[in-house]
Motif scaffolding. Structure first.
Motif, PDB file in Angstrom:
ATOM      1  N   LEU A  30       0.837  -1.202   0.000  1.00  0.00           N
ATOM      2  CA  LEU A  30       0.000   0.000   0.000  1.00  0.00           C
ATOM      3  C   LEU A  30       0.879   1.262   0.000  1.00  0.00           C
ATOM      4  O   LEU A  30       0.615   2.227  -0.714  1.00  0.00           O
ATOM      5  CB  LEU A  30      -0.912  -0.035   1.227  1.00  0.00           C
ATOM      6  N   CYS A  31       1.938   1.229   0.797  1.00  0.00           N
ATOM      7  CA  CYS A  31       2.831   2.394   0.862  1.00  0.00           C
ATOM      8  C   CYS A  31       3.447   2.701  -0.496  1.00  0.00           C
ATOM      9  O   CYS A  31       3.501   3.856  -0.919  1.00  0.00           O
ATOM     10  CB  CYS A  31       3.974   2.123   1.844  1.00  0.00           C
TER      11      CYS A  31
ATOM     12  N   ALA B 235      -1.045   8.547   7.593  1.00  0.00           N
ATOM     13  CA  ALA B 235      -2.265   9.179   7.069  1.00  0.00           C
ATOM     14  C   ALA B 235      -3.421   8.195   6.910  1.00  0.00           C
ATOM     15  O   ALA B 235      -4.523   8.585   6.499  1.00  0.00           O
ATOM     16  CB  ALA B 235      -1.962   9.850   5.732  1.00  0.00           C
ATOM     17  N   LEU B 236      -3.186   6.919   7.225  1.00  0.00           N
ATOM     18  CA  LEU B 236      -4.277   5.934   7.076  1.00  0.00           C
ATOM     19  C   LEU B 236      -5.389   6.226   8.072  1.00  0.00           C
ATOM     20  O   LEU B 236      -5.121   6.511   9.247  1.00  0.00           O
ATOM     21  CB  LEU B 236      -3.746   4.519   7.348  1.00  0.00           C
ATOM     22  N   THR B 237      -6.628   6.109   7.604  1.00  0.00           N
ATOM     23  CA  THR B 237      -7.749   6.386   8.507  1.00  0.00           C
ATOM     24  C   THR B 237      -8.084   5.114   9.297  1.00  0.00           C
ATOM     25  O   THR B 237      -7.833   4.007   8.840  1.00  0.00           O
ATOM     26  CB  THR B 237      -9.002   6.832   7.722  1.00  0.00           C
ATOM     27  N   PRO B 238      -8.658   5.278  10.489  1.00  0.00           N
ATOM     28  CA  PRO B 238      -9.074   4.091  11.245  1.00  0.00           C
ATOM     29  C   PRO B 238     -10.110   3.304  10.438  1.00  0.00           C
ATOM     30  O   PRO B 238     -10.791   3.871   9.585  1.00  0.00           O
ATOM     31  CB  PRO B 238      -9.730   4.676  12.504  1.00  0.00           C
TER      32      PRO B 238
ATOM     33  N   HIS C 154      -8.906   4.522   4.027  1.00  0.00           N
ATOM     34  CA  HIS C 154      -8.594   5.686   3.187  1.00  0.00           C
ATOM     35  C   HIS C 154      -7.266   6.280   3.616  1.00  0.00           C
ATOM     36  O   HIS C 154      -6.807   6.018   4.727  1.00  0.00           O
ATOM     37  CB  HIS C 154      -9.676   6.762   3.340  1.00  0.00           C
ATOM     38  N   ILE C 155      -6.701   7.085   2.739  1.00  0.00           N
ATOM     39  CA  ILE C 155      -5.483   7.817   3.093  1.00  0.00           C
ATOM     40  C   ILE C 155      -5.865   9.290   3.121  1.00  0.00           C
ATOM     41  O   ILE C 155      -6.284   9.856   2.096  1.00  0.00           O
ATOM     42  CB  ILE C 155      -4.360   7.551   2.069  1.00  0.00           C
ATOM     43  N   ALA C 156      -5.744   9.868   4.305  1.00  0.00           N
ATOM     44  CA  ALA C 156      -6.237  11.234   4.481  1.00  0.00           C
ATOM     45  C   ALA C 156      -5.183  12.238   4.029  1.00  0.00           C
ATOM     46  O   ALA C 156      -4.432  12.787   4.838  1.00  0.00           O
ATOM     47  CB  ALA C 156      -6.616  11.446   5.947  1.00  0.00           C
TER      48      ALA C 156
ATOM     49  N   GLU D 170       8.688   8.794   2.803  1.00  0.00           N
ATOM     50  CA  GLU D 170       7.402   8.898   2.100  1.00  0.00           C
ATOM     51  C   GLU D 170       6.468   7.759   2.497  1.00  0.00           C
ATOM     52  O   GLU D 170       5.260   7.946   2.633  1.00  0.00           O
ATOM     53  CB  GLU D 170       7.614   8.920   0.575  1.00  0.00           C
ATOM     54  N   LYS D 171       7.025   6.556   2.683  1.00  0.00           N
ATOM     55  CA  LYS D 171       6.179   5.429   3.103  1.00  0.00           C
ATOM     56  C   LYS D 171       5.583   5.701   4.486  1.00  0.00           C
ATOM     57  O   LYS D 171       4.405   5.444   4.742  1.00  0.00           O
ATOM     58  CB  LYS D 171       7.001   4.136   3.124  1.00  0.00           C
ATOM     59  N   LEU D 172       6.422   6.246   5.350  1.00  0.00           N
ATOM     60  CA  LEU D 172       5.957   6.521   6.712  1.00  0.00           C
ATOM     61  C   LEU D 172       4.775   7.503   6.706  1.00  0.00           C
ATOM     62  O   LEU D 172       3.798   7.330   7.432  1.00  0.00           O
ATOM     63  CB  LEU D 172       7.121   7.092   7.531  1.00  0.00           C
ATOM     64  N   LYS D 173       4.858   8.518   5.830  1.00  0.00           N
ATOM     65  CA  LYS D 173       3.768   9.510   5.759  1.00  0.00           C
ATOM     66  C   LYS D 173       2.452   8.829   5.369  1.00  0.00           C
ATOM     67  O   LYS D 173       1.395   9.199   5.853  1.00  0.00           O
ATOM     68  CB  LYS D 173       4.104  10.596   4.738  1.00  0.00           C
ATOM     69  N   VAL D 174       2.540   7.839   4.476  1.00  0.00           N
ATOM     70  CA  VAL D 174       1.322   7.132   4.056  1.00  0.00           C
ATOM     71  C   VAL D 174       0.712   6.407   5.257  1.00  0.00           C
ATOM     72  O   VAL D 174      -0.489   6.508   5.533  1.00  0.00           O
ATOM     73  CB  VAL D 174       1.629   6.108   2.930  1.00  0.00           C
ATOM     74  N   ILE D 175       1.548   5.682   5.987  1.00  0.00           N
ATOM     75  CA  ILE D 175       1.013   4.894   7.107  1.00  0.00           C
ATOM     76  C   ILE D 175       0.359   5.819   8.134  1.00  0.00           C
ATOM     77  O   ILE D 175      -0.721   5.542   8.644  1.00  0.00           O
ATOM     78  CB  ILE D 175       2.134   4.054   7.782  1.00  0.00           C
TER      79      ILE D 175
END
Ligand code: NAD
Length: 484
Positions: free
Chosen positions: A245-246, A271-274, A314-316, A264-269
């Motif tokens: 996903l990242c 930003a993941l919504t519950p 979702h990715i916020a 950049e991968k860390l930012k995705v994780i």
């Protein structure tokens, strides 16, 4: 096409747990294959270190057997194998005591890379790190390689990271996720960031949704007791699916460099919504013919551990606002397949009279079987009968496109071990990534535990529980077919 195999620098590689299943099945055969490909310098040496009481020649015989078992006969060259075995040594060691450590230290040569592969239970990681330090083997040239599971939850992952960080810098720690070593996964980055075609479309304006599927046909088999304490969420989603996903969702890093990519991968994780309870489906496979059910395999007739999970998240952030990410993974499903699919929106208007939503561009990134990338485009169905549309794949299968050399794509483990020797951490998980992934996973697990959710049963060989299909049907979407 001429193969460009560049030998790595000389190294001493110590495999703690060098007599175990992972070492015999993956690590040692992988090293043999790299040597056969000409990537291993003559001076490289591999030292098995484990509890078993064997000597160098006993270890060489064990490794010979392993290679003959796990590599097809026609891919083994007798001379290369002999020369590979000559590089092997063995030290009997006790990870929890001081026995054997001075012998190991005496075998290490100076002036080269020292890599220590922790192919043992994670409960031994801390004590191995501590002893490497105590016996003066944790210098700046040392690298340690660790395998999942990286903890069971955020708290244990932090404790594990802290126990390694007590003696090693983050730049010396290589957390392996073999999904990241797959050719296609790296190609995903090449396709995304090496072409102008995709990036402008890579956002919520053009992407309808993304599906990530990792389906297995096997059950938990002999790993039942271990798996029952883990389940699909911890065993697969928190690490492998999360990593995929990242890579699909991250912003373009400024350089192809370990920290730029991992930032950049860390930012995705983060930003993941519950995950809402109604966006989560857990399943357990049922008895099928003479095949046991999950509960039989786990030897726990009341187990509530999931062997299947499907969820929507979702990715916020601006890029992905409004784009659902559907993830699913499970055991004993219809076929063994791993795929990331980017499903684009339909054209805004169909000039052909068909419903414009009938056709979609889909980018399918297949990790297995037949690694490759396919772009489905809509064309006219050939022949008479007017303008009938059909979706066909533009196939980017590496084996075909790259000719005979393309077929000898190194196995994920091989590639990653060579990256350790090269000192390239791009395809390894950083400690903060692992912790962020648990910070997202923990509340989801706590939620179902508090609610006392019972997994739905599903037939072995199926697509998983009916509710998983409904997860997308409710959104007027459907899962990609699970096909081998
Ligand atoms: P295994 O039980 O087959 O082997 C364990 C090895 O550790 C043996 O060589 C044993 O001698 C050694 N060992 C155990 N206690 C020791 C001690 N006190 N001191 C020194 N050596 C000791 O295990 P495995 O299946 O090879 O798995 C190793 C690690 O890799 C585990 O963390 C596992 O979760 C992980 N892993 C394994 C696989 C796999 O396919 N087997 C896949 C992914 C991750």
């Amino acid at each position: 096409m001429v193969s460009r195999v560049i030998p790595v620098d000389p190294f001493d590689l110590v495999i703690f747990g060098g007599t175990g299943d992972l070492a015999r099945r993956k690590i040692l055969p992988g090293l043999y294959r790299r040597m056969a490909a000409g990537q291993m310098p003559d001076t490289a040496r591999i030292i098995g270190a484990a509890r078993g009481e064997i000597d160098d020649s006993g270890y060489r015989q064990m490794v010979r057997d392993a290679i003959q078992t796990f590599i097809p006969k026609d891919a083994i060259d007798a001379k290369t194998l002999d020369s590979f075995l000559e590089r092997l040594g063995y030290v009997q060691i006790d990870a929890k005591g001081d026995g054997g450590w001075s012998d190991l230290k005496a075998k290490m040569r100076s002036g080269m890379v020292h890599a220590f592969y922790f192919s043992v239970a994670p409960s031994l990681f801390g004590t191995l790190a501590e002893r490497l330090h105590k016996f003066d083997m944790a210098g700046p040239d040392a690298r340690i390689v660790v395998e999942k599971p990286f903890g069971h939850d955020l708290e244990s992952a932090r404790a594990l990271n802290d126990s390694l960080a007590a003696h090693f810098d983050e730049t010396q720690i290589y957390r392996i996720d073999h999904y990241l070593g797959k050719e296609t996964v790296q190609n995903l980055m090449a396709v995304r960031f090496g072409n102008v075609l995709f990036e402008p479309l890579w956002n919520g304006q053009y992407v309808d949704h993304i599906q990530i599927t990792v389906a297995e046909t096997v059950g938990v088999g002999g790993r039942g007791a271990y798996y029952d304490r883990s389940g699909a969420m911890r065993d697969m989603v928190q690490n492998h699916l999360m990593q995929l996903l990242c890579l699909i969702a991250m912003e373009p890093p400024s350089r192809f460099d370990p920290d730029a990519v991992r930032d950049e991968k860390l930012k995705v994780i983060r930003a993941l919504t519950p995950v809402e309870p109604h966006h989560l489906v857990r399943g357990q496979y049922d008895v099928s013919g003479t095949e046991p059910s999950y509960r039989d395999d786990a030897e726990n007739p009341r187990s509530r551990t999931e062997s299947f999970i499907a969820l929507k998240t979702h990715i916020a952030n601006w890029r992905w606002a409004g784009v659902p990410f559907y993830l699913r993974t499970g055991k004993k499903l219809r076929a063994r397949t791993s795929e990331i699919a980017v499903i684009f929106k339909p054209t805004p208007h169909s000039i052909f009279g068909e419903a414009s939503s009938a056709h979609r561009n889909i980018l399918s990134i297949r990790l297995q079987p037949n690694e490759g990338i396919e772009m489905f485009v809509t064309i006219k169905e050939p022949g008479p009968g007017g303008m009938r549309l059909v979706d066909v794949p533009l196939d980017m299968s590496f084996a075909e496109a790259l000719g005979p050399d393309g077929e000898d794509v190194p196995d994920a483990y091989e590639r990653l071990i060579m990256d350790v020797i090269r000192g390239n951490q791009t395809l390894f998980m950083r400690g903060d990534e692992v912790e962020a992934a648990w910070a997202w996973t923990d509340p989801i697990i706590a939620g179902w535990e508090t609610r006392g959710d019972v997994p739905k049963t599903y037939d072995a060989g199926s697509n998983g529980p009916e509710d998983a299909l409904m997860l997308l049907h409710r959104d007027n979407r459907r899962w990609r077919e699970i096909r081998g």
